[in-house]
Design a protein around this motif. Structure first.
Motif, short mmCIF file in Angstrom:
data_model
loop_
_atom_site.label_atom_id
_atom_site.label_comp_id
_atom_site.label_asym_id
_atom_site.label_seq_id
_atom_site.Cartn_x
_atom_site.Cartn_y
_atom_site.Cartn_z
N HIS A 38 -53.28 29.03 25.81
CA HIS A 38 -53.38 29.88 24.62
C HIS A 38 -54.62 30.74 24.76
O HIS A 38 -55.69 30.25 25.10
CB HIS A 38 -53.45 29.01 23.36
N ARG A 39 -54.44 32.01 24.55
CA ARG A 39 -55.52 33.00 24.65
C ARG A 39 -55.96 33.25 26.09
O ARG A 39 -57.06 33.78 26.33
CB ARG A 39 -56.73 32.63 23.78
N ALA A 40 -55.14 32.87 27.07
CA ALA A 40 -55.44 33.23 28.46
C ALA A 40 -55.42 34.76 28.54
O ALA A 40 -54.77 35.43 27.75
CB ALA A 40 -54.39 32.64 29.41
N ARG A 41 -56.13 35.29 29.50
CA ARG A 41 -56.17 36.74 29.68
C ARG A 41 -55.24 37.11 30.83
O ARG A 41 -55.40 36.60 31.94
CB ARG A 41 -57.59 37.20 29.95
N VAL A 42 -54.30 38.00 30.54
CA VAL A 42 -53.38 38.49 31.56
C VAL A 42 -53.44 40.00 31.60
O VAL A 42 -53.84 40.65 30.62
CB VAL A 42 -51.92 38.02 31.30
#
Length: 100
Positions: A38-42
């Motif tokens: 959750h809230r990983a940056r892609v």
């Protein structure tokens, strides 16, 4: 309650439990194989997004026995507060940490 209804209720509980377990296993797969949290940056289309949702139902089994990347939705990392989530599909890559 007759025997048939009792068996049906037990089986339905077991099916729901198995579905929940499968969902959790797919989320774990996404976390450990693809690095999605959750809230990983892609990055998609040259823009950095924060992941808000992962569609594990979109994952398909590959010929090698693994799973394809899931569809994700997220908000622009520049304006995360109050922004509406955008469907990114499977066209994304995990942003590499700045320490790499």
């Amino acid at each position: 309650m007759d025997y048939g209804e009792s068996v049906q209720k037990v089986l339905l509980r077991k099916i729901r439990k198995a579905e929940q377990d499968l969902l959790q296993l797919k989320l774990d797969y996404c976390r450990f194989v693809f690095g999605l949290t959750h809230r990983a940056r892609v990055i998609s289309g040259g823009i950095t997004y924060l992941v808000l949702s992962v569609d594990v139902e979109s994952m398909a089994t590959t010929e090698e026995g693994g799973f394809t990347r899931p569809r994700v939705a997220g908000v622009s990392a520049d304006t995360p507060d109050g922004a509406e989530a955008i469907e990114l599909g499977t066209d994304w890559v995990l942003e590499q940490s700045r320490e790499d």
